[in-house]
Design an enzyme around this catalytic site. Structure first.
Site, PDB file in Angstrom:
ATOM      1  N   LYS A 156      25.275 -60.082 -21.238  1.00 31.52           N
ATOM      2  CA  LYS A 156      26.085 -59.478 -20.174  1.00 31.52           C
ATOM      3  C   LYS A 156      27.447 -60.185 -20.142  1.00 31.52           C
ATOM      4  CE  LYS A 156      24.796 -57.913 -15.922  1.00 31.52           C
ATOM      5  NZ  LYS A 156      25.005 -56.475 -15.875  1.00 31.52           N
TER       6      LYS A 156
HETATM    7  N1  PMP Z   1      22.929 -51.430 -18.663  1.00 33.00           N
HETATM    8  C1  PMP Z   1      24.059 -52.056 -18.294  1.00 33.00           C
HETATM    9  C2  PMP Z   1      25.273 -51.891 -19.122  1.00 33.00           C
HETATM   10  C3  PMP Z   1      24.085 -52.846 -17.137  1.00 33.00           C
HETATM   11  O1  PMP Z   1      25.214 -53.461 -16.766  1.00 33.00           O
HETATM   12  C4  PMP Z   1      22.928 -52.945 -16.331  1.00 33.00           C
HETATM   13  C5  PMP Z   1      22.962 -53.760 -15.071  1.00 33.00           C
HETATM   14  N2  PMP Z   1      22.649 -55.103 -15.303  1.00 33.00           N
HETATM   15  C6  PMP Z   1      21.767 -52.279 -16.757  1.00 33.00           C
HETATM   16  C7  PMP Z   1      21.807 -51.536 -17.921  1.00 33.00           C
HETATM   17  C8  PMP Z   1      20.497 -52.370 -15.964  1.00 33.00           C
HETATM   18  O2  PMP Z   1      19.961 -53.679 -16.022  1.00 33.00           O
HETATM   19  P1  PMP Z   1      19.085 -54.253 -14.824  1.00 33.00           P
HETATM   20  O3  PMP Z   1      18.033 -53.254 -14.543  1.00 33.00           O
HETATM   21  O4  PMP Z   1      18.525 -55.532 -15.352  1.00 33.00           O
HETATM   22  O5  PMP Z   1      20.001 -54.450 -13.674  1.00 33.00           O
END
Ligand code: PMP
Length: 311
Positions: A156
């Site tokens: 991220k």
């Molecule tokens: N894809 C992206 C690009 C994201 O930024 C997120 C948010 N973190 C997600 C998917 C979903 O991840 P999560 O369920 O862990 O929040």
């Protein structure tokens, strides 16, 4: 959307004083790493959903970038998260850890030192309360999602979200609620901050992890689907498969679980949350609020003595 304290590099700092200098490589080049986590109210007090899994992904994101000498381990970050929730007297909140670099201008990351902050903020559902009831209208974005050899998609990285901001802003300016982004080969990848699922003839499909973030909501939904006896398949999906799906929904920490009522002006299914999305949503919200089969496993209850000095 503010709070009283932000935890920074080992201490709670008043909100106004939680600042970073203009000369930081993170601000200039986007080399930072963040997480998005939620804390929910339960009958046993505030609980953070899958906190250790989020912090593990945070540390892995830092590792993927090749950052050396990050000084905080998972348990220190976990205790800090509990502290910041308690110090702000939150029962429900959004939690934002950020690793940023402190050092001179320049592209050699070894000249900078990694630092970290954790904020807790009040932040409602990312796509709004109404979207959770009625569903959203998605655009297929004209921008392509990142290739894993450009910026790595399992991390991220702050800079990855320039792509998300371009996509999101264009979608909103064009009258849509959110956009789905295709990977460099043209297959469905993910949304700006959510993973995507579709239902066809009772089977739940989602793109494989090759080019998307390994969402923890995605993982939770796949587990809950298994509990409900729904077959889940990870497979490449095309935009026209989404158009003719019985149901499409998206998932993420900020958005939670939101149905898609239309894509590019084509109604999806009945144009409202369908039976699979509704069943999964019910199981998911029960879990988040301490009343689901996986609540004990996935909820990290905030220790009420987290602000006491360790004896
Ligand atoms: N894809 C992206 C690009 C994201 O930024 C997120 C948010 N973190 C997600 C998917 C979903 O991840 P999560 O369920 O862990 O929040």
């Amino acid at each position: 959307m503010n709070s009283d304290f932000i935890w920074m590099n080992g201490e709670l700092v008043p909100y106004e004083k939680a600042t970073v200098h203009f000369i930081t490589p993170t601000l200039h080049y986007g080399l930072g790493v963040f997480e998005g986590i939620r804390c929910y109210q339960t009958p046993h007090g505030p609980a953070v959903f899958r906190l250790e899994d989020h912090l593990k992904r945070f540390l892995e994101s830092i590792h993927i970038l090749g950052i050396q000498d990050f000084a905080y381990d998972l348990q220190t970050l976990r205790a800090a998260t509990h502290q910041v929730v308690l110090a702000n007297h939150f029962t429900e909140c959004y939690i934002r850890p950020l690793m940023y670099m402190e050092g001179p201008m320049g592209l050699n990351m070894d000249n900078s030192r990694p630092k970290v902050g954790i904020a807790a903020l009040e932040w409602g559902p990312y796509l709004g309360e109404e979207a959770q009831q009625t569903g959203v209208h998605l655009m297929v974005s004209s921008f392509t999602r990142l290739h894993p050899n450009i910026n790595m998609t399992k991390s991220k990285v702050a800079g990855n979200y320039v792509n998300s901001m371009l996509v999101k802003t264009l979608a909103l300016r064009s009258g849509y609620d959110e956009a789905v982004i295709l990977d460099p080969q043209g297959f469905v990848a993910e949304c700006t901050g959510e993973n995507i699922f579709m239902v066809r003839k009772g089977v739940l499909y989602t793109p494989p992890l090759s080019t998307v973030l390994e969402g923890l909501t995605r993982d939770s939904i796949m587990t809950l689907a298994g509990d409900l006896g729904i077959t889940v398949k990870e497979t490449m999906i095309t935009r026209d498969q989404l158009y003719i799906a019985d149901e499409v929904f998206i998932s993420g920490t900020a958005a939670e679980l939101v149905s898609v009522r239309a894509i590019d002006y084509r109604t999806v299914g009945e144009g409202r949350p369908g039976p699979v999305a509704r069943a999964l949503s019910e199981a998911f919200y029960a879990t988040l609020h301490g009343d689901g089969r996986h609540s004990a496993e996935w909820l990290d209850y905030v220790a009420q003595d987290a602000l006491q000095p360790a004896s």
